[in-house]
Scaffold this motif. Structure first.
Motif, short mmCIF file in Angstrom:
data_model
loop_
_atom_site.label_atom_id
_atom_site.label_comp_id
_atom_site.label_asym_id
_atom_site.label_seq_id
_atom_site.Cartn_x
_atom_site.Cartn_y
_atom_site.Cartn_z
N LYS A 160 -7.23 -0.02 5.11
CA LYS A 160 -7.26 1.43 4.90
C LYS A 160 -6.65 2.20 6.06
O LYS A 160 -6.22 3.33 5.89
N LEU A 161 -6.68 1.60 7.25
CA LEU A 161 -6.17 2.33 8.40
C LEU A 161 -4.65 2.24 8.49
O LEU A 161 -3.97 3.20 8.85
N ARG A 162 -4.13 1.06 8.17
CA ARG A 162 -2.70 0.84 8.41
C ARG A 162 -1.82 1.52 7.38
O ARG A 162 -2.21 1.70 6.23
N GLU A 206 -9.01 -2.35 8.12
CA GLU A 206 -7.64 -2.45 8.58
C GLU A 206 -6.68 -2.05 7.47
O GLU A 206 -5.72 -1.32 7.69
N TRP A 229 1.26 2.74 -3.38
CA TRP A 229 0.14 3.11 -4.23
C TRP A 229 -0.23 4.57 -4.03
O TRP A 229 -0.17 5.09 -2.93
N ALA A 230 -0.67 5.19 -5.11
CA ALA A 230 -1.07 6.60 -5.01
C ALA A 230 -2.47 6.73 -4.41
O ALA A 230 -2.73 7.63 -3.64
N ALA A 231 -3.35 5.82 -4.79
CA ALA A 231 -4.73 5.95 -4.32
C ALA A 231 -5.51 4.68 -4.61
O ALA A 231 -5.10 3.84 -5.40
N PHE A 232 -6.64 4.58 -3.92
CA PHE A 232 -7.66 3.60 -4.32
C PHE A 232 -8.58 4.34 -5.26
O PHE A 232 -9.09 5.41 -4.92
N LYS A 272 0.78 -1.24 0.00
CA LYS A 272 0.00 0.00 0.00
C LYS A 272 0.81 1.29 0.00
O LYS A 272 0.44 2.24 -0.69
#
Lengths: 304, 369, 258
Positions: B367-369, B365, B221-224, B218
């Protein structure tokens, strides 16, 4: 007296009824929903169908503590709350730092100019909420002048390039931008009422500019600071649009999580549980702010 | 005092006029439809050729209105949240499965669908809807990796494996130039495929591994992102994107048309990927099943079906469409995979509520980490 | 302190810049002859033309107007009553009911109303549900403005009216109403603006198939960012600008925050 009573009911009953039905009742429904089971495919399980979750002995009329157990089953959700609190605290502090000098300046300006200056604060706030967020998509975007400038500066210092958009930074900027007027207005309303005589007196007693601010202006302005804090902190806590539009891969807040439960995972009970937790957090915060504001307000009013 | 009352009245009058003005054009365009009926379509964004739509409107003397969703979960959530009045939906297999089991769909009257014979049998009788009681295949897409070909050559990166979006060794060269889908199911499916599991694996320990894989990748990565990767790939801001084959096709086309110095290409990862078969189904709340049947039969005509493929580069389950499809598309092995390739593809199955809650937790999780 | 110091001025100017630059950028790029919001290419009015041919956008604008007008009429009526009642009588429940929705994060009201509409009323979400939702949170704002106006007034005029033999209705119509009219108008304009602007609550309580302006804008931002968004934004800004100007003319109290 009877007439007065009739009048009282005549004007208080309609808004009371409306708000009972469309505010109090929905809040109750949300609380009830948090104790229910999710439906197999979406929404809720029917109240009587306890067979969906077999072997749940504490199953009373299709109600359960399941979602609360899930919430507390590990630290993940607490972490999200902490993170949201951190973002809200940071946004509030930045707002305060930006708002205070401006509010002070406006309050000390000539009476004729004050209304115009405060109007200039309200105007951008009157443009659409999403548009104000969207503006930052353009400004922070990968092709923007600001992004190029920042990255060439970083390159000069031998640092790797950064992306401004879709980052925690962008989220913070968005939060501050959207909520800044909420901080400026109450601060101004408070500062405007200060009596300049006090400052003159302090000056006569030999206080320098800094001392005059810390000893005279700041303590008196605390009620304004607290109400501004509440007006920024609480909305930021529940915000999902800003991280949704400006956030990157790690910018999830409670608001996003709640939205996902209703518009993604279709888990209404858990979404309700999260909402109730948010509500509790807000009540605690608001209570704390009120408690902090009260004794000082009393103190400052006795000093005047 | 009186002046302010007058002013107050004037404001409302003004607003009323404003409302009236903007009402006019809408009312005009609705006039035909009121008489002859409206077909309400709940569809993926950009999932029908406007030309085809106009022809249908002329033929049936009716109006088609569309609303859009960008994720199956969104479709289901909106329907669960009370969205009604839709005649036609275009869900993917697993979402259709849910809808069928919810009793939300209306069985088809096949006597009204003579063109059903055009559909390739391998797309009929899926596990989601045996006997096609409710659904008619519309188009297929594959979730895969799209990339900037020149950049990949320059950086010497493998493009035929999920490793490209999951392995830090590769990712460090393209940090911040990668996006992945903002979809719990699709991203998990990609991670599970890369780990060698089925995309429908629900073993919690395998999910755990997939989660760790995602969290490790993650930071690069630039974004979802579910939609704007099309544009960003075509412009050159992005070099790699996890996304749908038809979107990649569009990005490739956009890049070519605007004369970029690079090409956008897309490949099915060798570990396998998900195949989405989107089908036309009738929602029970629809008011005009008659027009809906007419529409389905119309879309089953080879030429009409081919127009969608020619526009967006989706896979086409319609045999009669083949001859109308542009040669460069019909010869593309990613859009029209051969049998061996098809065997590596899997369709996503629906999860029950416990699995959904666990997946949502996992996603939180991530998205939070 | 007649001459606030230089640092204060500098910071104030920076804050004003921070407030205005984003909006200026939006407006400027709405005239940009490029699909991408990146660099300036040339002047065009195309995006406005496109906007006015975008039927869905026009319907959305119409729906938003319908919602905003209905919600502000409802909220102004109920909110004025609430403001009067709260000022005049020692009520315990009504202030809580009216002011809590103002103080809560919007998402909570959105979620609870969504659940309520679907579970209890079993209604199809649409314009009506959005109007109800907007009214619910606007009542508090109107009540605040009206109460603030009443608080600044001398109670003895009402007594004088009663002493002169006016019935409660006459007192209300001939004394109270004219006095609080500026606050009512300001409250109406405020709830209108709040409604046109609201995204979060609308997001949860809207139906599908009836486009509403903020939702359309959200979709445009999320799916395809073209300067058409900027064009809508610019027009909306002009509208709210006009309304705010009007509101401030009628009542200076809204300048002093809520």
């Amino acid at each position: 007296m009877q007439r007065r009573n009739m009048m009282k009911w005549l004007i208080s009953l309609p808004p009371m009824l409306f708000l009972l039905v469309f505010f109090a009742a929905p809040s109750l429904i949300m609380i009830v929903t948090s104790f229910r089971y999710p439906g197999e495919f979406s929404g809720l399980a029917p109240l009587s169908a306890s067979d969906i979750v077999s072997g749940a002995p504490s199953d009373l009329y299709g109600l359960t503590l399941e979602t609360y157990q899930f919430f507390f089953s590990d630290t993940l959700y607490a972490e999200i709350f902490l993170k949201s609190f951190a973002v809200a605290t940071a946004s509030t502090l930045i707002c305060l730092l930006l708002a205070y000098p401006l509010a002070l300046l406006i309050a000390r300006s000539d009476k004729r100019h004050r209304n115009l200056m405060i109007l200039l604060v309200i105007l951008p706030f009157a443009s659409n909420f999403l548009i104000r967020i969207y503006a930052w998509m353009i400004i922070l975007g990968p092709e923007s002048a600001l992004n190029h400038a920042v990255n060439s500066l970083l390159a000069l210092m031998g640092l790797p390039p950064v992306m401004l958009l879709f980052s925690p930074f962008a989220v913070l900027v968005g939060m501050v931008y959207v909520h800044l007027p909420f901080m400026i207005l109450p601060l101004y309303t408070n500062l405007e009422k200060h009596d300049p005589v006090l400052l003159d007196a302090a000056q006569d007693l030999g206080a320098n500019r800094w001392q005059r601010f810390w000893r005279v202006t700041w303590p008196q302005s605390l009620p304004g600071v607290f109400s501004g804090t509440a007006l920024v902190f609480i909305p930021v806590l529940g915000m999902f649009a800003v991280p949704d539009i400006l956030g990157g891969t790690s910018d999830i807040l409670i608001g996003n999580l709640i939205k996902d439960q209703f518009l993604g995972t279709r888990d209404w009970p858990f979404g309700s549980t999260l909402s109730i937790m948010l509500m509790l957090a807000v009540i605690v915060t608001a209570g704390l702010a009120a408690w902090l504001a009260r004794p000082r307000a009393a103190a400052s009013s006795t000093s005047t | 005092m009186n002046r302010s009352i007058i002013l107050y009245g004037l404001i409302w009058l003004l607003l009323g006029l404003l409302a009236g003005c903007s009402q006019q054009p809408a009312a005009d365009s609705n006039q035909i439809s009121r008489a002859d009926g409206v077909l309400r379509l709940f569809n993926w964004n950009n999932y029908i050729n406007p030309k085809t739509l106009r022809r249908f409107e002329q033929q049936c003397r009716c109006q088609v209105t569309q609303d859009y969703y960008s994720d199956n979960e969104e479709l289901l959530a909106k329907l669960a949240a009370g969205a009604t009045g839709y005649d036609l939906l275009v869900p993917t297999g697993n979402a259709m499965d849910t809808l069928i089991r919810q009793g939300a769909l209306r069985p088809l009257d096949k006597t009204l669908l003579p063109n059903l014979k055009n559909i390739n049998e391998s797309y009929l009788n899926t596990a989601f809807d045996p006997g096609n009681q409710y659904s008619v295949p519309y188009a297929t897409t594959i979730t895969l990796i799209g990339f900037n070909r020149e950049k990949m050559q320059e950086l010497d990166l493998p493009t035929d494996s999920w490793a490209l979006i999951f392995e830090p060794i590769h990712l460090q060269k393209i940090r911040g130039r990668v996006t992945v889908l903002d979809s719990q199911r699709e991203l998990m499916a990609a991670a599970l495929s890369y780990l060698g599991y089925s995309v429908n694996d629900t073993d919690p320990s395998h999910w755990q591994q997939a989660k760790e894989l995602i969290i490790r990748a993650k930071p690069y990565w630039a974004a979802f992102n579910n939609t704007s990767y099309i544009r960003e790939l075509a412009v050159g801001n992005l070099w790699v994107a996890h996304g749908y084959s038809n979107d990649m096709f569009q990005a490739a086309q956009d890049a070519r048309n605007s004369g970029r110095s690079f090409m956008v290409d897309f490949v099915i990862p060798r570990e396998g990927a998900t195949l989405s078969l989107d089908s036309m189904v009738l929602h029970h709340s629809g008011r005009r099943p008659d027009i809906a049947h007419q529409f389905i039969n119309f879309m089953l005509e080879g030429e009409n079906s081919a127009e969608l493929t020619n526009l967006i580069g989706s896979g086409n389950p319609n045999r009669a469409a083949k001859e109308y499809i542009r040669a460069d598309i019909s010869s593309n092995p990613v859009i029209f995979p051969d049998t061996a390739e098809l065997a590596r593809l899997e369709m996503l199955k629906e999860l029950d509520h416990k699995q959904r809650r666990l997946l949502s937790r996992t996603w939180t999780e991530v998205k939070l980490r | 302190m007649k001459h606030p110091n230089f640092v204060l001025w500098l910071m104030a100017i920076l804050v004003y810049a921070f407030l205005y630059i984003p909006l200026i950028v939006v407006v400027v790029y709405s005239f940009n002859d490029s699909r991408l919001n990146a660099e300036w290419v040339g002047f065009t009015l195309d995006w406005y033309g496109k906007l006015f041919r975008n039927e869905e956008m026009l319907i959305a604008a119409r729906n938003s107007l319908i919602i905003a007008v209905s919600a502000s009429v409802l909220a102004t009526t109920l909110g004025t009553m609430a403001g009067l009642a709260i000022h005049r009588y020692r009520l315990k429940v009504l202030p809580i009911l009216a002011f809590t929705p103002v103080a809560m994060p919007e998402i909570l009201l959105g979620v609870s109303l969504l659940l309520f509409f679907l579970q209890v009323l079993n209604m199809t979400l649409g314009l009506v549900s959005v109007i109800i939702a907007h009214t619910t949170f606007s009542i508090g704002f109107v009540a605040i403005v009206v109460r603030a106006r009443l608080q600044g007034m001398d109670e003895s005029i009402f007594e004088a009216a009663r002493d002169l033999g006016a019935t409660p209705w006459q007192t209300f119509r001939l004394v109270t109403l004219p006095l609080i009219m500026p606050a009512i108008i300001a409250g109406a304009l405020m709830s209108f603006t709040l409604s046109i602007d609201d995204f979060v609550i609308t997001f949860f309580t809207k139906g599908v198939g009836e486009p509403i302006l903020p939702i359309q804008i959200y979709t445009m931002i999320k799916i395809a960012v073209t300067p058409e968004v900027n064009a809508v934004s610019t027009l909306l800004m002009l509208l709210t600008l006009a309304l705010v100007m009007l509101a401030t003319r009628f009542d200076k109290t809204i300048l002093h925050g809520r």
